[in-house]
Design an enzyme around this catalytic site. Structure first.
Site, PDB file in Angstrom:
ATOM      1  N   GLY A  46       0.730  -1.292   0.077  1.00  0.00           N
ATOM      2  CA  GLY A  46       0.036   0.036   0.024  1.00  0.00           C
ATOM      3  C   GLY A  46       0.964   1.222  -0.096  1.00  0.00           C
ATOM      4  O   GLY A  46       0.557   2.083   0.974  1.00  0.00           O
ATOM      5  N   GLN A 124      -0.489   1.890   7.125  1.00  0.00           N
ATOM      6  CA  GLN A 124      -1.488   1.478   6.343  1.00  0.00           C
ATOM      7  C   GLN A 124      -2.453   0.715   7.376  1.00  0.00           C
ATOM      8  O   GLN A 124      -2.768   1.095   8.408  1.00  0.00           O
ATOM      9  CB  GLN A 124      -0.909   0.253   5.311  1.00  0.00           C
ATOM     10  N   GLY A 170       0.698  -4.588  -4.436  1.00  0.00           N
ATOM     11  CA  GLY A 170       0.419  -5.636  -3.408  1.00  0.00           C
ATOM     12  C   GLY A 170      -1.224  -5.826  -3.247  1.00  0.00           C
ATOM     13  O   GLY A 170      -1.495  -7.041  -2.902  1.00  0.00           O
ATOM     14  N   MET A 171      -1.779  -4.954  -2.994  1.00  0.00           N
ATOM     15  CA  MET A 171      -3.511  -5.253  -3.328  1.00  0.00           C
ATOM     16  C   MET A 171      -3.926  -5.569  -4.643  1.00  0.00           C
ATOM     17  O   MET A 171      -4.720  -6.195  -4.882  1.00  0.00           O
ATOM     18  CB  MET A 171      -4.039  -4.139  -2.505  1.00  0.00           C
ATOM     19  N   ASN A 236       0.971   4.106 -18.438  1.00  0.00           N
ATOM     20  CA  ASN A 236       0.671   4.808 -17.599  1.00  0.00           C
ATOM     21  C   ASN A 236      -1.086   4.942 -17.666  1.00  0.00           C
ATOM     22  O   ASN A 236      -1.678   5.035 -18.830  1.00  0.00           O
ATOM     23  CB  ASN A 236       1.068   6.192 -17.568  1.00  0.00           C
ATOM     24  N   GLN A 257      -6.781   0.246  -9.069  1.00  0.00           N
ATOM     25  CA  GLN A 257      -6.223   0.174  -7.672  1.00  0.00           C
ATOM     26  C   GLN A 257      -4.754   0.623  -7.693  1.00  0.00           C
ATOM     27  O   GLN A 257      -3.818  -0.009  -7.295  1.00  0.00           O
ATOM     28  CB  GLN A 257      -6.175  -1.303  -7.176  1.00  0.00           C
ATOM     29  N   HIS A 261      -4.073   6.822  -3.453  1.00  0.00           N
ATOM     30  CA  HIS A 261      -4.404   7.467  -2.121  1.00  0.00           C
ATOM     31  C   HIS A 261      -3.099   8.540  -1.519  1.00  0.00           C
ATOM     32  O   HIS A 261      -3.519   9.331  -0.839  1.00  0.00           O
ATOM     33  CB  HIS A 261      -4.591   6.437  -0.905  1.00  0.00           C
ATOM     34  N   TYR A 315     -12.360   1.765  -6.119  1.00  0.00           N
ATOM     35  CA  TYR A 315     -11.817   0.569  -5.561  1.00  0.00           C
ATOM     36  C   TYR A 315     -11.124   0.857  -4.333  1.00  0.00           C
ATOM     37  O   TYR A 315     -10.203   0.063  -3.820  1.00  0.00           O
ATOM     38  CB  TYR A 315     -10.947  -0.526  -6.156  1.00  0.00           C
ATOM     39  N   CYS A 403     -11.654 -15.788   4.739  1.00  0.00           N
ATOM     40  CA  CYS A 403     -12.958 -15.897   4.161  1.00  0.00           C
ATOM     41  C   CYS A 403     -13.693 -15.104   4.708  1.00  0.00           C
ATOM     42  O   CYS A 403     -13.403 -14.634   5.972  1.00  0.00           O
ATOM     43  CB  CYS A 403     -13.468 -17.369   4.194  1.00  0.00           C
TER      44      CYS A 403
HETATM   45  P1  NAD Z   1       1.085  -0.552  -4.362  1.00  0.00           P
HETATM   46  O1  NAD Z   1       1.948   0.574  -4.191  1.00  0.00           O
HETATM   47  O2  NAD Z   1       1.775  -1.775  -3.971  1.00  0.00           O
HETATM   48  O3  NAD Z   1       0.963  -0.650  -6.029  1.00  0.00           O
HETATM   49  C1  NAD Z   1       0.366   0.555  -6.800  1.00  0.00           C
HETATM   50  C2  NAD Z   1       0.574   0.043  -8.361  1.00  0.00           C
HETATM   51  O4  NAD Z   1       0.212   1.151  -9.023  1.00  0.00           O
HETATM   52  C3  NAD Z   1       2.015  -0.040  -8.465  1.00  0.00           C
HETATM   53  O5  NAD Z   1       2.378  -1.269  -8.998  1.00  0.00           O
HETATM   54  C4  NAD Z   1       2.478   1.196  -9.198  1.00  0.00           C
HETATM   55  O6  NAD Z   1       3.382   0.773 -10.250  1.00  0.00           O
HETATM   56  C5  NAD Z   1       1.210   1.377  -9.814  1.00  0.00           C
HETATM   57  N1  NAD Z   1       0.942   2.882 -10.467  1.00  0.00           N
HETATM   58  C6  NAD Z   1       1.183   3.910  -9.883  1.00  0.00           C
HETATM   59  N2  NAD Z   1       0.971   4.809 -10.541  1.00  0.00           N
HETATM   60  C7  NAD Z   1       0.369   4.465 -11.859  1.00  0.00           C
HETATM   61  C8  NAD Z   1      -0.027   4.983 -13.095  1.00  0.00           C
HETATM   62  N3  NAD Z   1      -0.238   6.288 -13.448  1.00  0.00           N
HETATM   63  N4  NAD Z   1      -0.701   4.101 -14.050  1.00  0.00           N
HETATM   64  C9  NAD Z   1      -0.582   2.752 -13.686  1.00  0.00           C
HETATM   65  N5  NAD Z   1      -0.062   2.164 -12.812  1.00  0.00           N
HETATM   66  C10 NAD Z   1       0.626   3.023 -11.854  1.00  0.00           C
HETATM   67  O7  NAD Z   1      -0.231  -0.297  -3.597  1.00  0.00           O
HETATM   68  P2  NAD Z   1      -1.305  -1.303  -3.265  1.00  0.00           P
HETATM   69  O8  NAD Z   1      -1.288  -2.129  -2.242  1.00  0.00           O
HETATM   70  O9  NAD Z   1      -1.712  -2.397  -4.561  1.00  0.00           O
HETATM   71  O10 NAD Z   1      -2.611  -0.714  -3.181  1.00  0.00           O
HETATM   72  C11 NAD Z   1      -3.228   0.119  -4.338  1.00  0.00           C
HETATM   73  C12 NAD Z   1      -4.341   0.938  -3.607  1.00  0.00           C
HETATM   74  O11 NAD Z   1      -5.407   0.389  -3.306  1.00  0.00           O
HETATM   75  C13 NAD Z   1      -3.877   1.932  -2.682  1.00  0.00           C
HETATM   76  O12 NAD Z   1      -4.393   3.383  -2.690  1.00  0.00           O
HETATM   77  C14 NAD Z   1      -4.534   1.311  -1.448  1.00  0.00           C
HETATM   78  O13 NAD Z   1      -4.813   2.217  -0.366  1.00  0.00           O
HETATM   79  C15 NAD Z   1      -5.925   0.763  -1.902  1.00  0.00           C
HETATM   80  N6  NAD Z   1      -6.378  -0.478  -1.181  1.00  0.00           N
HETATM   81  C16 NAD Z   1      -7.498  -0.500  -1.586  1.00  0.00           C
HETATM   82  C17 NAD Z   1      -8.177  -1.598  -0.730  1.00  0.00           C
HETATM   83  C18 NAD Z   1      -9.559  -2.011  -1.081  1.00  0.00           C
HETATM   84  O14 NAD Z   1     -10.195  -2.731  -0.248  1.00  0.00           O
HETATM   85  N7  NAD Z   1     -10.137  -1.746  -2.192  1.00  0.00           N
HETATM   86  C19 NAD Z   1      -7.481  -2.212   0.069  1.00  0.00           C
HETATM   87  C20 NAD Z   1      -6.351  -1.852   0.582  1.00  0.00           C
HETATM   88  C21 NAD Z   1      -5.847  -0.806  -0.421  1.00  0.00           C
END
Ligand code: NAD
Length: 549
Positions: A46, A124, A170-171, A236, A257, A261, A315, A403
């Site tokens: 995150g 986070q 990661g997410m 991008n 995703q 944030h 999301y 689950c």
């Molecule tokens: P992360 O930092 O591991 O991954 C983000 C990805 O976005 C990276 O792989 C990065 O290369 C890519 N990225 C960044 N800018 C970009 C762009 N302009 N175009 C294309 N790709 C781009 O983050 P994460 O852990 O995967 O979390 C992603 C988001 O989801 C966070 O904002 C997090 O807060 C949110 N989140 C949502 C939930 C949910 O339940 N929906 C849960 C946890 C986190």
């Protein structure tokens, strides 16, 4: 730079008791290179979500947990152990407060300033509270969400549909598998090729295309054949989404995703990935402006797909809020995923229940999977998930399972696991926790509490009460965080973890915590006026004084 961290396995203690051992192993497991996104920087997931503030703090955490007694509690302030207090055996062994700031100071620039001074860290949700289990954790929630999308719009299957999304971190890396598990086709965009390759390695993503043309050809062929397939493409999202919209590619579902944030973690158009970190550090205000301008383009394209009839949702990464700050006015035309799909589950106290086998033995998880199927034979979607997860999910770090279970279910599962440890059916204790994204543990007006029936979206008393009640009920560690998921200033949330070590005491604590923790969600939703929550409260004996007498 230290040598890779890996939690101890097996049934030998390295500390003075299983409660402390579990906290130590889960802290280390969060930083296992199989689990963490950037373990050398202590970053778990995150964006910059960390398990410990800095390396001296990490070593002090390990030292303190190793020596901690069964009537002591370690206090952790934003990833740094700051005290050990004499308490009692029903008290948590660890209490954590991460990233919390006073309201008027709760902004990213102020947070960064304090972080640079070494005074805080970004926790986070499950990074700073040591119960992240890799992308499986989010996979279940994502699977649930896409099932709900299928049920709402596409006859309960995503077969023959194309989902466009971005962010394979990661997410976000759970999205392609969640879509294919529902029978659909997924096109996922990420600026970083290594993120896509990692998910191919984990079997969450099927393939990476060489170009956008190649990707479009592959996904359209699969959609036509009603064949489940996920394809990654490097680019991008702020360029690729508008491009796909202008080409008129028939996309049915659109979400995102990227780490939106945090505007310093979203790559603006025209910036090279290799330069991003230095640029963001050197000129954070300029970088933020450019990231928000790009998010405005990205979200404008999402609204374009909405206008064209696609199912579009945010999301949980705040991209609508950031795009609005970037000057795009229609950002909130599409909903967040919680009001759209998840809130009915929250009303039943349902949420992401998870557990990890401290033995390190996958056979222990297989045994708990069987126990879940036996306990809830009537729940078909749960059975489908457990079966698919057993087949498709590669464990990262300690074997773990997740689950969604609700009020009256979580305590049953927890007590059963504790009995299985006691009887030797499991070879070592199990930790039982959850995401902070849960029914009664979070105030987050852009995500979990968006559009509450009574307008109470920003009321943050609930997660604080949740942490207090879990502390009073006997959880092994309890945490209160700010800013997880959607960013600084936008959420306050709490977590709890219990340890099933097979003792009678653990059984009593688990029964209370896993009854009271989801009950917080039931009463929160009763209070907000949700009738289905009131029915659940009546059925399960959850007392709500304002509805009595
Ligand atoms: P992360 O930092 O591991 O991954 C983000 C990805 O976005 C990276 O792989 C990065 O290369 C890519 N990225 C960044 N800018 C970009 C762009 N302009 N175009 C294309 N790709 C781009 O983050 P994460 O852990 O995967 O979390 C992603 C988001 O989801 C966070 O904002 C997090 O807060 C949110 N989140 C949502 C939930 C949910 O339940 N929906 C849960 C946890 C986190």
């Amino acid at each position: 730079m230290t040598k890779p961290i890996r939690a101890a396995r097996g049934s030998q203690l390295t500390t003075r008791g299983w409660q402390q051992e579990a906290a130590l192993r889960m802290l280390m497991n969060n930083l296992d290179p199989e689990v963490a996104e950037r373990p050398d920087d202590l970053v778990v997931y995150g964006g910059t979500g960390k398990a410990a503030r800095d390396w001296p703090s990490y070593h002090a955490l390990v030292r303190t947990l190793t020596d901690l007694r069964e009537d002591e509690t370690m206090l952790v302030q934003s990833g740094r152990p700051v005290g050990v207090m004499r308490t009692h055996e029903w008290a948590p062994r660890v209490l954590l407060a991460n990233s919390n700031l006073v309201g008027d100071w709760a902004t990213w620039p102020e947070f960064r300033r304090l972080e640079q001074l070494g005074l805080t860290m970004y926790g986070q949700m499950t990074a700073g509270s040591w119960i992240y289990i890799g992308t499986q954790g989010i996979l279940q929630g994502t699977y649930e969400t896409f099932s709900a999308v299928a049920a709402k719009r596409f006859g309960s299957t995503l077969a023959g549909t194309l989902t466009l999304t971005a962010g394979c971190g990661g997410m976000g890396g759970a999205q392609p598998l969640a879509v294919t598990m529902n029978g659909g086709v997924c096109l996922i965009v990420d600026v970083d090729r290594t993120r896509l390759d990692r998910r191919v390695h984990d079997r969450y993503l099927d393939e990476v295309a060489d170009s956008l043309d190649d990707a479009v050809a592959r996904v359209l062929a699969a959609k036509r054949d009603r064949r489940a397939l996920s394809v990654g493409v490097v680019g991008n999202a702020a360029d690729v989404f508008p491009e796909l919209l202008s080409r008129g590619v028939e996309i049915d579902i659109v979400t995102d995703q990227t780490s939106a944030h945090d505007p310093l973690a979203y790559l603006p158009v025209g910036v090279d990935l290799a330069d991003a970190r230095d640029y963001a550090a050197a000129k954070p205000a300029e970088f933020t402006d450019r990231a928000r301008a790009s998010m405005a383009k990205h979200v404008e394209a999402m609204v374009g797909f909405l206008d064209a009839g696609a199912e579009v949702f945010d999301y949980g990464n705040s991209i609508r809020g950031e795009a609005q700050l970037g000057g795009y006015q229609r950002a909130f035309d599409f909903p967040g995923f919680v009001p759209a799909y998840i809130r009915p589950l929250f009303c039943e106290g349902k949420g992401p229940f998870r557990w990890a086998a401290l033995s390190g033995d996958p056979a222990d998880i297989a045994a708990t999977d069987r126990a879940i199927l036996e306990l809830f034979p009537e729940n078909e979607s749960l059975a489908r998930w457990i079966k698919l997860a057993g087949e498709r999910v590669a464990f990262q770090g300690l074997p773990a399972r997740i689950c969604w279970l609700g009020q009256g279910e979580r305590d049953k599962a927890g007590v059963r696991f504790n009995d299985m440890v006691a009887s030797g059916e499991l070879s070592a204790p199990v930790v039982i926790g959850r995401d902070h994204l849960d029914t009664g543990s979070v105030a987050s007006p852009y995500r979990e509490t968006e559009g509450m029936a009574d307008g109470s979206d920003a009321i943050a008393d609930w997660p604080l009460l949740n942490a207090l009640v879990n502390t009073a009920s006997g959880a092994s560690w309890v945490s209160i965080h700010h800013g997880g998921g959607v960013g600084i200033g936008r959420s306050i949330h709490a977590g709890q973890v219990c340890v099933a070590d097979g003792t009678a005491l653990a059984g009593q604590k688990i029964e209370r915590v896993l009854t009271n923790d989801p009950a917080m969600g039931v009463i929160r939703h009763v209070d907000a006026g949700y009738e289905s929550a009131r029915e659940v409260a009546d059925r399960t004996g959850v007392r709500v004084p304002m509805t009595e007498g």
